[in-house]
Design a protein around this motif. Structure first.
Motif, PDB file in Angstrom:
ATOM      1  N   THR A  65     -10.961  25.258  -6.231  1.00  0.00           N
ATOM      2  CA  THR A  65     -12.105  24.388  -6.469  1.00  0.00           C
ATOM      3  C   THR A  65     -11.634  23.005  -6.901  1.00  0.00           C
ATOM      4  N   ASN A  66     -12.486  22.000  -6.699  1.00  0.00           N
ATOM      5  CA  ASN A  66     -12.153  20.676  -7.216  1.00  0.00           C
ATOM      6  C   ASN A  66     -12.500  20.541  -8.690  1.00  0.00           C
ATOM      7  N   GLY A  67     -13.174  21.533  -9.256  1.00  0.00           N
ATOM      8  CA  GLY A  67     -13.367  21.615 -10.692  1.00  0.00           C
ATOM      9  C   GLY A  67     -14.611  20.956 -11.252  1.00  0.00           C
ATOM     10  N   VAL A  68     -15.327  20.165 -10.463  1.00  0.00           N
ATOM     11  CA  VAL A  68     -16.466  19.433 -11.001  1.00  0.00           C
ATOM     12  C   VAL A  68     -17.582  20.371 -11.452  1.00  0.00           C
ATOM     13  N   LEU A  69     -17.804  21.451 -10.713  1.00  0.00           N
ATOM     14  CA  LEU A  69     -18.865  22.401 -11.049  1.00  0.00           C
ATOM     15  C   LEU A  69     -18.340  23.612 -11.813  1.00  0.00           C
ATOM     16  N   LEU A  70     -17.060  23.604 -12.125  1.00  0.00           N
ATOM     17  CA  LEU A  70     -16.416  24.816 -12.627  1.00  0.00           C
ATOM     18  C   LEU A  70     -16.923  25.247 -13.992  1.00  0.00           C
ATOM     19  N   GLN A  71     -17.070  24.312 -14.905  1.00  0.00           N
ATOM     20  CA  GLN A  71     -17.349  24.703 -16.289  1.00  0.00           C
ATOM     21  C   GLN A  71     -18.657  25.480 -16.417  1.00  0.00           C
ATOM     22  N   ARG A  72     -19.660  25.091 -15.635  1.00  0.00           N
ATOM     23  CA  ARG A  72     -20.940  25.781 -15.734  1.00  0.00           C
ATOM     24  C   ARG A  72     -20.895  27.188 -15.152  1.00  0.00           C
ATOM     25  N   HIS A  73     -19.877  27.483 -14.319  1.00  0.00           N
ATOM     26  CA  HIS A  73     -19.789  28.796 -13.672  1.00  0.00           C
ATOM     27  C   HIS A  73     -18.696  29.686 -14.264  1.00  0.00           C
ATOM     28  N   LEU A  74     -17.951  29.189 -15.249  1.00  0.00           N
ATOM     29  CA  LEU A  74     -16.783  29.920 -15.737  1.00  0.00           C
ATOM     30  C   LEU A  74     -17.123  31.325 -16.223  1.00  0.00           C
ATOM     31  N   ASP A  75     -18.145  31.459 -17.042  1.00  0.00           N
ATOM     32  CA  ASP A  75     -18.478  32.769 -17.592  1.00  0.00           C
ATOM     33  C   ASP A  75     -18.818  33.760 -16.491  1.00  0.00           C
ATOM     34  N   ALA A  76     -19.600  33.307 -15.504  1.00  0.00           N
ATOM     35  CA  ALA A  76     -20.003  34.209 -14.417  1.00  0.00           C
ATOM     36  C   ALA A  76     -18.817  34.582 -13.549  1.00  0.00           C
ATOM     37  N   LEU A  77     -17.926  33.639 -13.279  1.00  0.00           N
ATOM     38  CA  LEU A  77     -16.737  33.933 -12.472  1.00  0.00           C
ATOM     39  C   LEU A  77     -15.839  34.938 -13.190  1.00  0.00           C
ATOM     40  N   HIS A  78     -15.659  34.738 -14.479  1.00  0.00           N
ATOM     41  CA  HIS A  78     -14.825  35.646 -15.257  1.00  0.00           C
ATOM     42  C   HIS A  78     -15.435  37.041 -15.289  1.00  0.00           C
ATOM     43  N   ALA A  79     -16.738  37.110 -15.527  1.00  0.00           N
ATOM     44  CA  ALA A  79     -17.412  38.410 -15.589  1.00  0.00           C
ATOM     45  C   ALA A  79     -17.392  39.132 -14.255  1.00  0.00           C
ATOM     46  N   ALA A  80     -17.370  38.371 -13.150  1.00  0.00           N
ATOM     47  CA  ALA A  80     -17.344  38.978 -11.823  1.00  0.00           C
ATOM     48  C   ALA A  80     -16.000  39.595 -11.489  1.00  0.00           C
ATOM     49  N   GLY A  81     -14.958  39.233 -12.246  1.00  0.00           N
ATOM     50  CA  GLY A  81     -13.640  39.810 -12.014  1.00  0.00           C
ATOM     51  C   GLY A  81     -12.675  38.918 -11.274  1.00  0.00           C
ATOM     52  N   LEU A  82     -12.962  37.603 -11.200  1.00  0.00           N
ATOM     53  CA  LEU A  82     -12.041  36.689 -10.524  1.00  0.00           C
ATOM     54  C   LEU A  82     -10.649  36.807 -11.135  1.00  0.00           C
ATOM     55  N   THR A  83      -9.643  36.929 -10.270  1.00  0.00           N
ATOM     56  CA  THR A  83      -8.281  37.143 -10.750  1.00  0.00           C
ATOM     57  C   THR A  83      -7.583  35.846 -11.109  1.00  0.00           C
ATOM     58  N   ARG A  84      -7.651  34.875 -10.191  1.00  0.00           N
ATOM     59  CA  ARG A  84      -6.885  33.638 -10.359  1.00  0.00           C
ATOM     60  C   ARG A  84      -7.764  32.445 -10.033  1.00  0.00           C
ATOM     61  N   LEU A  85      -7.347  31.295 -10.567  1.00  0.00           N
ATOM     62  CA  LEU A  85      -8.107  30.073 -10.379  1.00  0.00           C
ATOM     63  C   LEU A  85      -7.148  28.932 -10.068  1.00  0.00           C
ATOM     64  N   THR A  86      -7.472  28.159  -9.028  1.00  0.00           N
ATOM     65  CA  THR A  86      -6.696  26.974  -8.683  1.00  0.00           C
ATOM     66  C   THR A  86      -7.631  25.775  -8.648  1.00  0.00           C
ATOM     67  N   ILE A  87      -7.244  24.712  -9.341  1.00  0.00           N
ATOM     68  CA  ILE A  87      -8.040  23.489  -9.368  1.00  0.00           C
ATOM     69  C   ILE A  87      -7.247  22.382  -8.695  1.00  0.00           C
ATOM     70  N   SER A  88      -7.885  21.665  -7.791  1.00  0.00           N
ATOM     71  CA  SER A  88      -7.247  20.524  -7.139  1.00  0.00           C
ATOM     72  C   SER A  88      -7.400  19.298  -8.036  1.00  0.00           C
ATOM     73  N   LEU A  89      -6.278  18.650  -8.345  1.00  0.00           N
ATOM     74  CA  LEU A  89      -6.304  17.468  -9.204  1.00  0.00           C
ATOM     75  C   LEU A  89      -5.135  16.567  -8.804  1.00  0.00           C
ATOM     76  N   ASP A  90      -5.451  15.447  -8.174  1.00  0.00           N
ATOM     77  CA  ASP A  90      -4.416  14.578  -7.617  1.00  0.00           C
ATOM     78  C   ASP A  90      -4.004  13.437  -8.530  1.00  0.00           C
ATOM     79  N   ALA A  91      -4.732  13.209  -9.623  1.00  0.00           N
ATOM     80  CA  ALA A  91      -4.412  12.086 -10.497  1.00  0.00           C
ATOM     81  C   ALA A  91      -5.107  12.256 -11.842  1.00  0.00           C
ATOM     82  N   LEU A  92      -4.498  11.669 -12.869  1.00  0.00           N
ATOM     83  CA  LEU A  92      -5.112  11.588 -14.184  1.00  0.00           C
ATOM     84  C   LEU A  92      -5.718  10.215 -14.436  1.00  0.00           C
ATOM     85  N   ASP A  93      -5.126   9.188 -13.862  1.00  0.00           N
ATOM     86  CA  ASP A  93      -5.658   7.845 -14.021  1.00  0.00           C
ATOM     87  C   ASP A  93      -7.053   7.768 -13.407  1.00  0.00           C
TER      88      ASP A  93
END
Length: 346
Positions: free
Chosen positions: A104-132
Motif C-alpha cells: 500500500t502507499n499508506g495514505v489510507l492505512l491507519q484507518r484500516h489497521l485494526d481490521a487488517l490485523h484482525a483479518a489475519g494479514l501476515t505482512r505489510l509493505t508500504i511504498s515510500l520514496d522520500a521523506l522530504d
C-alpha cells in the motif's frame, strides 16, 4: 493435487501469486501512473468488471493446489477496494497458504489497521520514496503529504504484524537519490526493513531510461560508508531482495536489482489483474483470461488452466534485457505494448 512438482519450462516452481484487487490509485507517481495520462477523465474499470471476492478466492485456492503458498494483495491502491479485510479473512483460511501480504502507499492505512490485523494479514509493505515533503509530493503526484504515511507506519509498527513490515523505495537518479541516507537513518532501529528498488522499465508510460537507474551496488556503497553492513543469506529460493544487516544491530536493509542483477532464474511469481487476467511476468504484454474457467461450477477447468499456464512459462525478460545477456530479447514485447504496473501490481 500437489503443487510441489509443478514447474515451468525452466524448472521454476510456482510459489507466489500477486493479486491486484483495484486498478485505481489515489497517487499519481510519475514512474507508474503519471497525471498527464491518468487524468480525471481517464477510464478505469467499472466496479462490476473487477473480480468479486468469491472469484478471487477460487483462483487463490486453485493456485494453492498448484503449489502457491504466498499471496500478496496489490493495486493500484488495494485499500481503495471496499471490505478488503473480508477478502483477507477468506484468503488466510485457504489450505496451503502460509502468508498473505499487502502492499500500500499508506495514505489510507491507519484507518484500516485494526481490521487488517484482525483479518489475519501476515505482512505489510508500504511504498515510500522520500521523506522530504517536496520530493515526496513530486513522487506521489502531489496527492498526499508524507506525514500521513509516516504516522501510518508508526501505527503499524506499534500494532505489529507477524511477518513484519517493509518499506519499498524506488530510487531515480536526480530525483530522490538524496533521500537514501535519510530513509535509512529514519528506519534504523525500528524493526522495519527498508528495501531500495532499482527504477524499472515497467509499462509504457514512465519514459524509462537506463541513465535514470541508480545501481543497487552504488546505494549499498553509500550506505555502508556510513553504517557498516554484512551480507545475509537468502531465506528461501527466489527471494527478490539481496539482504544486509547493520553490524551495530540497527536492523536490515535490502536491494531489489532487477535491472543490474536480474533474478529471473529463480522467479516464482505470477500476477492476477483485478478483472481476471493472469500474467507470468511483470513485463508481459498479454495475460490469460481466467473468467471462462471461472464460469464452470467445478474447479477442474481452472486447475488445469493454471497448471498449463505455468508449465508453458518461459519468461525471463530482465535477464534478456541485461547488457551481458548471451541470448538477447527475441520474443518479448517492446516498450509500446507491455502491461502497466498499476494494472497488475509490482
Amino acid at each position: 493435487m500437489s503443487g510441489d512438482t509443478l514447474r515451468d519450462a525452466f524448472g521454476r516452481p510456482w510459489h507466489d501469486l500477486r493479486i491486484s484487487v483495484m486498478d485505481r490509485c489515489n497517487f499519481r507517481c510519475p514512474y507508474c501512473m503519471p497525471q498527464s495520462v491518468f487524468h480525471d477523465d481517464f477510464t478505469f474499470l467499472d466496479p462490476a468488471e473487477r473480480l468479486d471476492f468469491e472469484a478471487i478466492e477460487r483462483i487463490a485456492r486453485a493456485a494453492a493446489r498448484s503449489g502457491v503458498s504466498k499471496l500478496r494483495l496489490t493495486g493500484g491502491e488495494p485499500l481503495l477496494r471496499p471490505a478488503l479485510p473480508h477478502l483477507i479473512e477468506r484468503l488466510v483460511a485457504i489450505p496451503g497458504i502460509e502468508d498473505v501480504a499487502l502492499t500500500t502507499n499508506g495514505v489510507l492505512l491507519q484507518r484500516h489497521l485494526d481490521a487488517l490485523h484482525a483479518a489475519g494479514l501476515t505482512r505489510l509493505t508500504i511504498s515510500l520514496d522520500a521523506l522530504d515533503p517536496s520530493v515526496f509530493s513530486h513522487m506521489s503526484g502531489g496527492r498526499a503529504v508524507v506525514e500521513t504515511v509516516l504516522a501510518a507506519i508508526d501505527a503499524a509498527v506499534a500494532r505489529g504484524f507477524p511477518g513484519g513490515i517493509k518499506i519499498n523505495a524506488v530510487i531515480q537518479r536526480g530525483i530522490n537519490e538524496s533521500e537514501v541516507l535519510p530513509l535509512v537513518e529514519r528506519f534504523r532501529h525500528t524493526g522495519v526493513t527498508l528495501r531500495f528498488i532499482e527504477y524499472m522499465d515497467v509499462g509504457t508510460r514512465n519514459h524509462w531510461s537506463q541513465s535514470a537507474v541508480v545501481p543497487s551496488s552504488v546505494l549499498l556503497e553509500r550506505i555502508a560508508a556510513r553504517w557498516p553492513v554484512e551480507a545475509l543469506a537468502a531465506r528461501y529460493p527466489g527471494e527478490v531482495a539481496t539482504r544486509y544487516r547493520f553490524t551495530d544491530g540497527g536492523g536490515e536493509i535490502g536491494f531489489i536489482s532487477s535491472v543490474t542483477a536480474p533474478f529471473c532464474g529463480d522467479c516464482s511469481r505470477a500476477r492476477l489483474s483485478s478483472e481476471g487476467q493472469l500474467y507470468t511476468c511483470l513485463f508481459a504484454s498479454k495475460g490469460t483470461d481466467l473468467r471462462p474457467a471461472l464460469a464452470s461450477p467445478t474447479d477442474d477447468a481452472l486447475d488445469g488452466l493454471l497448471r498449463n499456464i505455468w508449465k508453458d512459462r518461459t519468461d525471463r525478460y530482465s535477464e534478456q534485457r541485461h547488457p551481458d545477456a548471451q541470448t538477447k530479447l527475441t520474443d518479448m514485447p517492446d516498450g509500446d505494448t507491455r502491461i502497466e504496473m498499476y494494472y497488475i501490481g509490482g
